[in-house]
Write an enzyme that holds these catalytic residues in place. Structure first.
Site, PDB file in Angstrom:
ATOM      1  N   ARG A 102      61.819   4.777  -2.378  1.00 15.96           N
ATOM      2  CA  ARG A 102      61.525   6.133  -2.877  1.00 15.96           C
ATOM      3  C   ARG A 102      62.648   7.084  -2.488  1.00 15.96           C
ATOM      4  O   ARG A 102      63.269   6.933  -1.443  1.00 15.96           O
ATOM      5  CB  ARG A 102      60.247   6.684  -2.232  1.00 15.96           C
ATOM      6  CG  ARG A 102      58.976   6.010  -2.650  1.00 15.96           C
ATOM      7  CD  ARG A 102      57.788   6.717  -1.993  1.00 15.96           C
ATOM      8  NE  ARG A 102      56.532   6.282  -2.559  1.00 15.96           N
ATOM      9  CZ  ARG A 102      55.840   5.235  -2.127  1.00 15.96           C
ATOM     10  NH1 ARG A 102      56.278   4.526  -1.114  1.00 15.96           N
ATOM     11  NH2 ARG A 102      54.705   4.898  -2.700  1.00 15.96           N
ATOM     12  N   GLY A 111      58.458  15.081  -8.719  1.00 14.71           N
ATOM     13  CA  GLY A 111      58.713  14.243  -9.881  1.00 14.71           C
ATOM     14  C   GLY A 111      60.170  14.050 -10.222  1.00 14.71           C
ATOM     15  O   GLY A 111      60.504  13.624 -11.323  1.00 14.71           O
ATOM     16  N   ARG A 348      52.911  15.858   3.166  1.00 17.53           N
ATOM     17  CA  ARG A 348      53.749  17.063   3.125  1.00 17.53           C
ATOM     18  C   ARG A 348      52.822  18.272   3.170  1.00 17.53           C
ATOM     19  O   ARG A 348      51.619  18.144   2.927  1.00 17.53           O
ATOM     20  CB  ARG A 348      54.609  17.090   1.863  1.00 17.53           C
ATOM     21  CG  ARG A 348      53.783  17.089   0.594  1.00 17.53           C
ATOM     22  CD  ARG A 348      54.663  17.058  -0.630  1.00 17.53           C
ATOM     23  NE  ARG A 348      53.823  16.856  -1.787  1.00 17.53           N
ATOM     24  CZ  ARG A 348      54.220  16.303  -2.920  1.00 17.53           C
ATOM     25  NH1 ARG A 348      55.455  15.871  -3.040  1.00 17.53           N
ATOM     26  NH2 ARG A 348      53.409  16.167  -3.934  1.00 17.53           N
TER      27      ARG A 348
END
Ligand code: PEP
Ligand code: MG
Length: 942
Positions: A102, A111, A348
Site C-alpha cells: 500500500r 483514494g 487514522r
C-alpha cells in the site's frame, strides 16, 4: 549510482513495524507511522515493514529511476524477518507468504494510490496455498484479485480490460454477486486475466515473487508523480513540504474471505455524523477489504456483529477502546478477521462534520481523554459557521444551474422576486422569497428583510449584498455571472432556462450554487456541547468578541451567540426601513436648516427608541453607535430611475388630461341629449394637479440627486465630513443616543454607550464632533437630571488617521479599525471593482495570496494598525482598540489582532462563535507565532 544515491547509500530506507518511529509521518507516511505505532503498543497488526518517503524521493530524483542503493538489500532482510516471524516463505510453494502493498504519504490523500493484495502468488505458490487451505475457491479468488490489482496498479492496465471479461463470465453463468462464482469460474477468470496482462503489456505476468515486489514498489513510487496525485495536491494546495513523497507499506496478508469465521470491516470509534460515543461502522463476512469499499455487497452495521460473531465483537470493541485511549482522537480504522482472529490493518484520525467534531471534543474532556486546551484546538473555528445556518439537505442530488461566490452561508429556497418592493409585498403575504438582483443598493434593504436569501449576478464577497446578508445571517450567493437579470421583462436567463418572477429557486450560500426548484434544508443546532466549548474559549481568550448589529433582533442573536457587546452599529441601516425612508428623504430634500431640522425632529424619537432597544438587549455590554457614514444621495433613487419615473409621469399626465377632456365632452353631449347625470372620467380621483404634484416632487428629487452627485462618492461627502457640513444630522443622532442612555439609566439598566465617528482623518474633525457631543450631553443631563457615562471614539479607516494616532488619542477614548475602508485606502483599490475585475487574477497569479477584504493584509494594512495601536497607547495607555471591518471575523486576522494588542474584534452575529474560538486559538498558540515572522511570512514579492 547518481550523486544523491551515493550520499544516501548507507541510509536506512526500510523499517519494520516494530522499529519505525510512530511519530515520524514525514519519513514513514501517515499510514506507515500508525502501523508502527499500533504494533509497538501491542495491537494485533499483521507483521510488515515500511519503505520510507525518502526512498521514494531518491528514486524519483534519479532520471534512470533505479531504486536507491541498499534499499533492495534492506527489503530482503525484512522479508527474511517476516518469514521467521510467520513461519512462511516468500515464494515457498509449500507455505507461501503473501503480502499486501500500500502507498501512504504524510498527509492522507484519499483514494490516490491503490492497494495491491496477495502479492507473492504464482502458479506454484497458488498450488501450495490450495493444498494448505483445502479451499480452492478462496485461492483462485485470491489469485484473480492479485492479477487484477497488480495489472491495474503496477502495470497500468485499464480497469475495463479486467472488468469486461469478468462481467461477461458472470452473465454467462447468470451470477450477480462474486460470491455466486465457483472455484472453476474463478480459475477460468484468473487464466483470462493472465492473458489480458500478456496482451496489454506484451509480456507474461511476472512469476518471480521478488520481481513482483520490486515492480509494485516502483509503481507506488511512480504514482506519486501520477496525474491523479498531482491534481489532488494542486486542488488542495498540498505543497511538497507538507507531503514529500509516499512511503510503501508492505504487510503480511490476512484474509477476511476464509469462511464464515472471517470478515472484513471499517469503523469509526464514534459516529462521525453526530459524534455519538458509539461504535460506528460496517463489516462483511467472508470478504476482502476492497469488497466493503467497492459496494458490491451491502455491508452490515457493526452492531450486528454482537449477535453474529460475539467473540469477534468483543475483540472489535477492545480494539476501538485501545485505539481511542492511545490516540485520544476519534479513529477511522480498518480491520480483518481471519479465522477468528481480529487484525487491525490501518488507523487514522477520523474526518467528521462540525457537529461531531464539537461533541466528541467536549465529551473526550469529560471522559478525561484530553484536556480543554486540546479540545479547543481540535476544532477549526471556520467549521463552526456550518452549525449556525440551515443547510441544504446533504443527501439532495439536484444539479446546480449556476454558480456564484459563496457570500453568506446557509441554504434557502423561495420564489424569485426581482426587486425589493415585490419581495416585501410577497414576503408580507407569507411567501418565501429569494431576492434576485443584478446587484443591491442600500435602498433595497426592505427586500433583504423580507427575503430568505439573496442572489446577485454581479459583485463580490464584500459587495453590498454580501455584507448586508452576512450581517443579517441570511444566505447570499453573489456575482453569479451565469445569470442575466432583465428587470424590465422581469425575468432572468440562466443558461438556456428562463426564470420568471415567482419561480422557485434554491441557493446555497456555503458553496455558491444556485438550483431550480426547492431543496429541503436541515435546521442548525447550537448544541449544549458547542456552548460548553465556547465557554472554555472565552475563559482562555484575551480578545473580546463583539458583534456588528443594527437591530434589536440582530443584537439578540449576537448575544445568544456570545457577543459581549456591539462593536459597530451602522446607523444608516436604521434609516433604511421603509417607513423611515420618507423622513430621511425629506431631510435630504430640505433646502434650509429649518426644514432639515423639522425632518430630523421626526426621526429623533425613532432613533432614540432604536438605541434604547440595543442598549437594553446588550446591557451590561457596550453598544458602539457609529454616526451616519454613507453619502446621503445613497438614500435617494438613482438619477436614471428618477428620469424613467418622470418620463412615465409625464405620459400619465397627458393621459389624465385627455381623459378629463373626454369626460367633459361626454358630459356636454349627455346634458344636451337626455339631461341626465354625466358619466365619470373613469380615473377616479386622479387629477392633473395630483400628477403635477408628483412630477414636481420627483423633479425636486432629481435636482437634488444631480446636486449631490459626486465623481467619487466613497472619497467624497460622507462620514464626519457630512456630519460637519450638516451638523443637524449628527446633533440629532448624538442626542438620540444620549437620551436613550439617560432613559436606561433612569430605569436602572446598566447600559453602556459609545459614540463613534466615521472617516476621521484629523483630530480637528474629532474635536468638532466632540463639541457637539458636549453640548448635547449638557442638555440631556439637565433634562434628565443625571450624569451620563459614555465613551467617545473614532473609527480608524483612513491612512492619515493611522499616522496621526497620537493626536487622535488625545480626543478619542477608543479606536475601532474599519479595515474595509482602511484596506481600500491602503491598496488604493475600490473594493467592488477589485473583486469584480482583477483580484481573482491577482490571486491566481500569486501576486496577492488572499483577498485582502476577507483576510487582513498583515504585511501592509497590519503594519499600519500596529503602529496606530502603539502610537495611540503612547498618548493614552488605556486606549481601547478594536476592529470592526469584515476581517474581524476571520481567524488568521484575529490571530494577528491578538498579537498587536487589540482589545476586541467585532463581526457579524453568525461569525461571533467563529471569532470566539479563533480568539482562544490565538492565545493558545501564542508561542508559535512571531509578529515579525507573521509580517514577512508571505512571499517576499508581497
Ligand atoms: C469599515 O470600513 O471597515 C467599516 C466597518 O465601515 P463600513 O464597512 O460601514 O464602511
Ligand atoms: Mg468604513
Amino acid at each position: 549510482m547518481t550523486a544523491t544515491q551515493a550520499k544516501t547509500a548507507t541510509k536506512q530506507f526500510v523499517f519494520s513495524f516494530q522499529q519505525g518511529d510512530g511519530h515520524d509521518k514525514q519519513l514513514l507516511g501517515g499510514k506507515g507511522a500508525n502501523l508502527c505505532e499500533m504494533t509497538q503498543i501491542g495491537l494485533n497488526v499483521p507483521p510488515g515493514f515500511v519503505i520510507s518517503t525518502e526512498a521514494c524521493l531518491t528514486y524519483l530524483e534519479d532520471p534512470q529511476r533505479t531504486l536507491p542503493d541498499g534499499m533492495i538489500d534492506q527489503v530482503q532482510q525484512q522479508i527474511r524477518d517476516l518469514e521467521a516471524n510467520t513461519g512462511k516463505g516468500f515464494g515457498d510453494p509449500d507455505n507461501p507468504l503473501l503480502l499486501s502493498v500500500r502507498s501512504g504519504s504524510a498527509l492522507s490523500m484519499p483514494g490516490m494510490m491503490d492497494t495491491i493484495l496477495n502479492l507473492g502468488l504464482n502458479s506454484e505458490t497458488l498450488a501450495g496455498l490450495i493444498r494448505q487451505t483445502a479451499n480452492e475457491r478462496f485461492c483462485y479468488d485470491a489469485y484473480r484479485r492479485f492479477i487484477q490489482l497488480f495489472g491495474k496498479v503496477a502495470l497500468g492496465i485499464a480497469d475495463e480490460k479486467f472488468d469486461e471479461p469478468f462481467e461477461t463470465l458472470k452473465q454467462r453463468e447468470g451470477v450477480k454477486a462474486d460470491l455466486g462464482l465457483t472455484a472453476d469460474h474463478l480459475r477460468e477468470i484468473s487464466e483470462i486475466f493472465l492473458e489480458v496482462v500478456q496482451q496489454e503489456t506484451g509480456r507474461p505476468f511476472p512469476v518471480d515473487v521478488f520481481e513482483q515486489l520490486e515492480i509494485a514498489v516502483k509503481a507506488v513510487f511512480n504514482s506519486w508523480m501520477g496525474k491523479r496525485a498531482i491534481d489532488y495536491r494542486n486542488e488542495f494546495n498540498i505543497t511538497s513540504a507538507m507531503a514529500n513523497g509516499t512511503a510503501v507499506n508492505v504487510m503480511t496478508m490476512v484474509f477476511g474471505n476464509m469462511g464464515s469465521d472471517s470478515a472484513t470491516g471499517v469503523g469509526f470509534t464514534r459516529n462521525p455524523g453526530t459524534g455519538e460515543n458509539l461504535m460506528y461502522g460496517e463489516y462483511l463476512v467472508n470478504a476482502q477489504g476492497e469488497d466493503v469499499v467497492a459496494g458490491i455487497r451491502t455491508p452490515k452495521p457493526a452492531q450486528e456483529m454482537e449477535q453474529e460473531m460475539p467473540e469477534m465483537y468483543r475483540q472489535l470493541v477492545d480494539l476501538r477502546n485501545r485505539l481511542e485511549s492511545h490516540y485520544r482522537e476519534v479513529q477511522d480504522f480498518e480491520y480483518t478477521i481471519e479465522k477468528g482472529t481480529l487484525y487491525c490493518l490501518q488507523t487514522r484520525n477520523g474526518k467528521m462534520n462540525a457537529t461531531a467534531r464539537v461533541r466528541t471534543s467536549v465529551e473526550m474532556v469529560s471522559e478525561g481523554l484530553i484536556n480543554r486546551e486540546e479540545a479547543l484546538l481540535r476544532v477549526d473555528p471556520e467549521e463552526l459557521e456550518q452549525l449556525l445556518h440551515p443547510m441544504l439537505d446533504p443527501n439532495h442530488s439536484v444539479a446546480p444551474v449556476a454558480q456564484g461566490l459563496p457570500a453568506s452561508p446557509g441554504g434557502a429556497s423561495g420564489a424569485v422576486a426581482f426587486d425589493a418592493d415585490r419581495a416585501e409585498l410577497l414576503g408580507r403575504a407569507g411567501e418565501k422569497i429569494i431576492l434576485v438582483r443584478e446587484e443591491t443598493k442600500p435602498e433595497d434593504i426592505h427586500g433583504f428583510f423580507a427575503a430568505q436569501g439573496i442572489l446577485t449576478s454581479r459583485g463580490g464577497k464584500t459587495s453590498h449584498a454580501a455584507v448586508v446578508a452576512r450581517g443579517m445571517g441570511k444566505p447570499c450567493v453573489a456575482g453569479a455571472e451565469g445569470i442575466t437579470v432583465n428587470i424590465r421583462n422581469r425575468q432572468a436567463q440562466v443558461g438556456d432556462k428562463v426564470l420568471h418572477e415567482g419561480d422557485i429557486i434554491t441557493i446555497d450560500g456555503g458553496t455558491g450554487n444556485v438550483y431550480i426548484g426547492e431543496i429541503p434544508t436541515v435546521e442548525p443546532e447550537f448544541s449544549a456541547e458547542l456552548n460548553t466549548l465556547l465557554q472554555w474559549a472565552d475563559d482562555v481568550a484575551q480578545l473580546k468578541v463583539m458583534a456588528n448589529a443594527d437591530t434589536a433582533d440582530a443584537a439578540q442573536q449576537a448575544r445568544e451567540y456570545g457577543a459581549v457587546g456591539i462593536g459597530l452599529c451602522r446607523t444608516e441601516r436604521m434609516f433604511n426601513e421603509s417607513e423611515r425612508l420618507p423622513m430621511v428623504v425629506q431631510m435630504i430634500l430640505a433646502n434650509n436648516t429649518e426644514d432639515r431640522k423639522a425632518a430630523l425632529d421626526r426621526l429623533l424619537p425613532i432613533q432614540r427608541g432604536d438605541f434604547k432597544d440595543l442598549l437594553k438587549v446588550m446591557a451590561p455590554g457596550s453598544v458602539t453607535v457609529r454616526l451616519l457614514d454613507p453619502p446621503i444621495h445613497e438614500f435617494l433613487p438613482s438619477e436614471r430611475q428618477l428620469e424613467d419615473e418622470l418620463e412615465h409621469l409625464h405620459q400619465l399626465r397627458s393621459t389624465v388630461a385627455g381623459m378629463h377632456d373626454l369626460a367633459g365632452a361626454m358630459r356636454l353631449m349627455q346634458d344636451i341629449k337626455t339631461g341626465t347625470q354625466p358619466p365619470s372620467s373613469g380615473i377616479g380621483d386622479i387629477s392633473v394637479e395630483l400628477v403635477d404634484a408628483a412630477i414636481a416632487k420627483k423633479e425636486q428629487m432629481l435636482y437634488k440627486v444631480r446636486e449631490l452627485s459626486e465623481v467619487n462618492p466613497m472619497l467624497g461627502h460622507r462620514g464626519v465630513r457630512l456630519g460637519i457640513t450638516y451638523p443637524e444630522i449628527y446633533t440629532m443622532q448624538i442626542q438620540a443616543v444620549l437620551e436613550a442612555l439617560a432613559e436606561c439609566q433612569q430605569e436602572g439598566i446598566e447600559a453602556h454607550a459609545e459614540i463613534m465617528v466615521p472617516q476621521v482623518c484629523t483630530s480637528e474633525e474629532l474635536l468638532h464632533v466632540r463639541a457637539m457631543v458636549n453640548t448635547a450631553r449638557q442638555k440631556v443631563e439637565a433634562a434628565y437630571n443625571l450624569t451620563l457615562d459614555f465613551k467617545f471614539g473614532t473609527m480608524i479607516e483612513v491612512v492619515r488617521a493611522c499616522m496621526r494616532a497620537t493626536r487622535l488619542a488625545e480626543v478619542a477614548e477608543f479606536f475601532s479599525f474599519g479595515t474595509n475602508d482602511l484596506t481600500q485606502a491602503s491598496f488604493s483599490f475600490s473594493r467592488e471593482d477589485a473583486e469584480n475585475k482583477f483580484l481573482p487574477f491577482y490571486n491566481e497569479l500569486g501576486i496577492l495570496e488572499d483577498n485582502p477584504f476577507e483576510v487582513l493584509d498583515v504585511n501592509g494594512v497590519g503594519q499600519l494598525m500596529r503602529v496606530t495601536v502603539d502610537w495611540g497607547r503612547q498618548q493614552r495607555p488605556d486606549l481601547k482598540v478594536g476592529i470592526c471591518g469584515e476581517q474581524g471575523g476571520h481567524p488568521a486576522s484575529i490571530r494577528f489582532c491578538h498579537h498587536i494588542g487589540i482589545n476586541y474584534v467585532s463581526c457579524s452575529a453568525p461569525r461571533v462563535p467563529v471569532a470566539r474560538l479563533a480568539a482562544a486559538h490565538a492565545k493558545l498558540t501564542e508561542a508559535d507565532y512571531s509578529l515579525e515572522a507573521g509580517m514577512v511570512a508571505a512571499p517576499a514579492a508581497l
